[in-house]
Structure formats: structure tokens, C-alpha cells
Design an enzyme around this catalytic site. Sequence first.
Site, PDB file in Angstrom:
ATOM      1  N   THR A 178     -15.992  -5.197  -0.837  1.00 43.48           N
ATOM      2  CA  THR A 178     -16.101  -3.744  -1.027  1.00 43.48           C
ATOM      3  C   THR A 178     -16.406  -3.346  -2.461  1.00 43.48           C
ATOM      4  OG1 THR A 178     -13.708  -3.611  -1.323  1.00 43.48           O
ATOM      5  CG2 THR A 178     -14.559  -3.257   0.903  1.00 43.48           C
ATOM      6  N   LYS A 224       0.814  -1.214   0.000  1.00 37.35           N
ATOM      7  CA  LYS A 224       0.000   0.000   0.000  1.00 37.35           C
ATOM      8  C   LYS A 224       0.847   1.264   0.000  1.00 37.35           C
ATOM      9  CE  LYS A 224      -4.048  -2.163   2.110  1.00 37.35           C
ATOM     10  NZ  LYS A 224      -3.588  -3.537   1.859  1.00 37.35           N
TER      11      LYS A 224
END
Length: 648
Positions: free
Chosen positions: A491, A412
Site C-alpha cells: 500500500t 489498531k
Amino acid sequence: MSPLLELSRPTKRFLVVVLDLLLSLIAVWIAFYLRIDQAGLPQVQQIYVYLLAPLLAFPLFVRFGLYRAIFRYTGMAALATTAKAVGLYGALFFVAIILFKWDGVPRSVGLIQPILFLLLVSTSRAMARFWLAGQSGKSYHGIGRLLIYGAGEAGAQTASALSVTREFVLLGFIDDDPTKVGRTINGLDIIGHDEVAEAVERMGVTDILLAVPSLGRAQRNAIIAKLRELPVHVRTLPGLVDLASGKVTVRDFQELDVEDLLGRAPVPPDEELLASNLSHKTVLVTGAGGSIGSELCRQIVLERPRKLVLVEHNEFGLYSIHRELEGLCLENRLSVEIVPLLASVANLERLREICQAHRPATVYHAAAYKHVPLVECNASEGVLNNVFGTLNMARAAMESAAEYFVLVSTDKAVRPTNVMGASKRMAELVLQALAAAESIDFGLLNGAPLSNVPNKTVFAMVRFGNVLGSSGSVVPLFRRQLLEGGPLTVTHPEVTRYFMTIPEAAQLVLQAGAMAHGGEVFVLDMGQPVRIMDLARRMVQLSGLTLRDDNHPNGDVAIKITGLRPGEKLYEELLIGDSPEGTIHERIMKAREDYVPWPRFAPVLSQMRDAAMRSDEKLIKEILRGYVHGYGPQTSQVVSISSNQAAA
């Protein structure tokens, strides 16, 4: 249930003793009948033979422990013990017949009676096993209907364990070996893999157990792919070590492990590389109670360091890993000094005190705030912990002349859309700047009293994706949601993530750190990214459930799309640049990415720290945007976090 099963243990044992004594007398009577055609009552001294048989049998059977056995669980070992007891009984019985020479008693009776007695006792044990096991099984409602995939030793051993359970009825075996197909094991058919779908429908199979522990990962994946479309619950046995112990029970049946779900095989570690920075050295791990930190500690201990220092700010986390490591040392007879220390990486003076006291040769910095939504709505604390906690630990390590400092980073950090990823990239930039300088002037940081610290520490970063089983990992979340009846929450339909198991990630971190020369960003080969929607569907199917959607409104479990959370990306990357270099390990790549030299970077860090202390998140994000390549913060300040959202 049979009334016999409800009797007390002493009562059952008394009945077995009476039965054995009765069988010994019947064996004598049959022996006389066969030898001298005598069917009536004993004559004169023949009565002594009828008295001898039970008087010999009872103490010998007690001595051999035959009355401690449970008939329902009688196996070959128990039958062998019975044979030994009757064998000794027969020898003594024959000798007595020879010595006493009783009238009307042929010597051959001393041979015939023990053979008959063995036959009768063994038959009684076998009949009791099958009858009582059957009675116990009849009382169970909602019993699972099982096929075992694997007709080898593991499958047969499992079948034996299942024969006494009330949880499953075994219907047969599946095997890919054409020489086994069509044969039977204990009366149960062995079918080929191409017959499984038909057998599942015909026999109402609810569960399939993989009993092929020695099979390679590719072959397991192929089998699981075949079974995925069937309406059955697929589970697996433990590994070969557990099977070798002979303790296979229904409780040992496990859900498919994450490697089965992802179809990816870990690479065995390079033992020499693994031990090079650990063996006989003092090693320090921050975040020692966390998912990655605790696994690093487990693997470090096995490499026999002289001392392992655990740094953790969570008291229970520290207690748990300390206790576990002490047990690991005791179990493996390791003389490693384990030092548990409560400390926050935000406290520079505490870290200095620790490093000066213990002088670690190698530091693994795993302490971090890593949950994307939480750090997004706590940006100041995230930066203080992830950026300045790293700087504090690196500084304390340099001042104590640590040899190696390895940062556990994340995918990330590459072109991040969230504060967590951007803060981890800033932590990487801190170490890159430190690694490039021969000495560091910490006086460039506001409020830093020390300056010009000689740099004798090799700094390295290891960047990888999601680890399965960590706090917030998607697989445990999906399993919990399946137990609750769903829905599984994803998601976004197209969201993908890289995955790796915690043990493999920890091994690769240790090995990558050992290859460092200073300033490298090591990138772990995570294989192909996994589409979270596909993973959710796979877990539903392998749980023996059906997916509920528009095309199948009567399915068992639905998948719910919750929407991307603040700062979340559809996909993650591992490299900022495009030219990774290989290393001596096939799953570890190396990248030398752009950085800012320390004299230019230190004032930026000072400005960011001041902003974090004032909770000026707008300025924090502006600084991150200026120094973290590709960072684009989200404008929305409204963050909604649900415990049911998938941590994809």
C-alpha cells in the site's frame, strides 16, 4: 525411460526371482571351481547341490519379503534383510551338505557358496537401485538442481530420499563446520558457506534446502541472510519430530516459515501460567471459528478443561473447528466436552442463555469485525459487532458470575485512523468501565431492564498487532501473488507493521489473561516493526526470483504500490501512554490507561447504539472522536476494495 520401469509389478517380480535362482546356481558353480578347480558340468551326485541351492533360496527369500521390495528404493534396511535371509539359507545349506555326504561334494562348498551367493545378491540389488534410479531421473525435464545446507544426519537422510526422485538432482552439501568441508557424502562434495555463491553460478543451482532442524533461530536467520541475495529458491525441512519418523520425502520440503521471514523467535510459554485459568474449568471462546479464536481453542483443549464452549456465528467455521478439536481430543486422549453453539454476539438473549446454561469460568472474546476497509465502509455494523457485541458478552458473563473475561484487542486501537481500530478501543473502554465498578447499573442503557448486577468478573484486554496466517494476512497474500507471477502489492513504500504468529499470539493471550486482576490492558511485545516493502523483497529473493524495477527491468516479479486504503496508517502503535509496566512474562507488558466511569459512559453507549441502529455514521464518528484518544476519521466516503491489495 528404461523399458524395465514400464513393466508390470508381477513381471518385475518374476524377473527378480529368475535372477536370484540363476545367481544361486552361479554361486554353486564358482564354489566348485574355487574348491576343486572344476569348470565343467556337475559330476554324479554334485547335481543335488545345484538342485538344493534354488530350492532353499526361493522359499526363504519369499518368507523374508525380499520380493516385496522396490529396487529403486533399496536401502540399508533392505540389504540387512537380505543378509539375514542368506545367512539362514547358508546355515541350512551347510547342514544339508554335512548330512547327505554326496560324492564329489567337499564340505567347504557349504561355506563358500552362501558367501558368494550373498555377494552376488547384494550386488544385484545395489546395482539395480542406482541404475533404475538414474533411469527414472533421466526422464524428467526441467529438473531442479539442488544443494543441501547441512551435512549432518538430516542432510544425509534427505539425500537418500532425493536419490530416487525425478524432481531434483543433488549436486552437493553446504556446511559451516570446517571439519566437514572438503569431505564427501556418497561421492558429493561438502563446501563451506563462503563457496556457495561461486558454486551456485558454476553448477547452475536452482534450489537450496535447509536441512538443519536443530539449529537455533539466530543461526537460521544468519544463514538465510547469506542466501537471500542468491538467485535460488530457499526452502526448509520439517521439524525434528517429523524427521525422527523417517518419512522425509520431497513433499515434505516447505517454504520458509514466517519466523524465518521475520527473523523473530517465539518465547516458550509458561506452562503453569498457561493452565491456571483453563485446567478442569469450563471455558467459553467467542469467534471460535476465526483465526485467533480457533488457535485459542486448540491450545485451550491441550490444557484439559472440563468443558470448552465454542460460540461462532459462521456455521462452516464452527463445524470445522469442532471437528478439528474432536480429532485433537481423540489423538491426545483428552476427555474434554466440546460444545459447538451457533450464536451472534449481537444477540444478548442468546448469549445470556448460553452463559446461564454452561456457567463458564473463563471467557475469551475473540469475535470481531477486523478488516479495516470493510469496517470503514460498514461503520454501523462494525460498531454494533465490536462495541456492543463486547458489551453483550461481558454482561452475559457478569450475570453468570464468570471469573475471568479476556478481550482480544488490537494495536489498531491506539490512536486509530479507522473505525475498526476506534471500535476496538471503545470495546476496551467498555471493559475498563465495567472492571472499575463493584456493581453495574445496566438500567443506564436505554432499553436495559436489568440493573445493579454485582461484578465478580475480572476483566482484561490483550492488545497486539498483525498475526501471520490469519484471514487477510500479508504473507499468504504475497505467496499467492508469487505463484501467480506477481506483482506483489504494497500500500505504501514506508508502511510498517508489527507481526506475530498465530500460535504465539494465542499462547500469550492465555497467559496474559491468567495474570489479570481487573481492568488491565496487556500489551504483547511484538518485537521490532517490519517494513512491508522489505518483507516483499525478502519473499521474492527467497523464492529464487529477481525483483523487477527501474534498475532491473528484466526481473521476474514487480512490487506495485497501491496507495493507503481508507483508514489505514503508515505505522501502528501498541501503547497510548508511555509508561508500560513489566510482568512476570518477558513478552507481556501491562498498561493502565484512562477510561470513563460507567455512570458517565453508559449514556454515551446508548447514544452510539441508537446512531448505529439508524446507520448514522456521521454521529458514530463524532462520538468516537470524542472518546477515543487520537482518533481522526477520514473524510472520504468513497471506499474501493480490491482483492489484490495487501492487507498490511
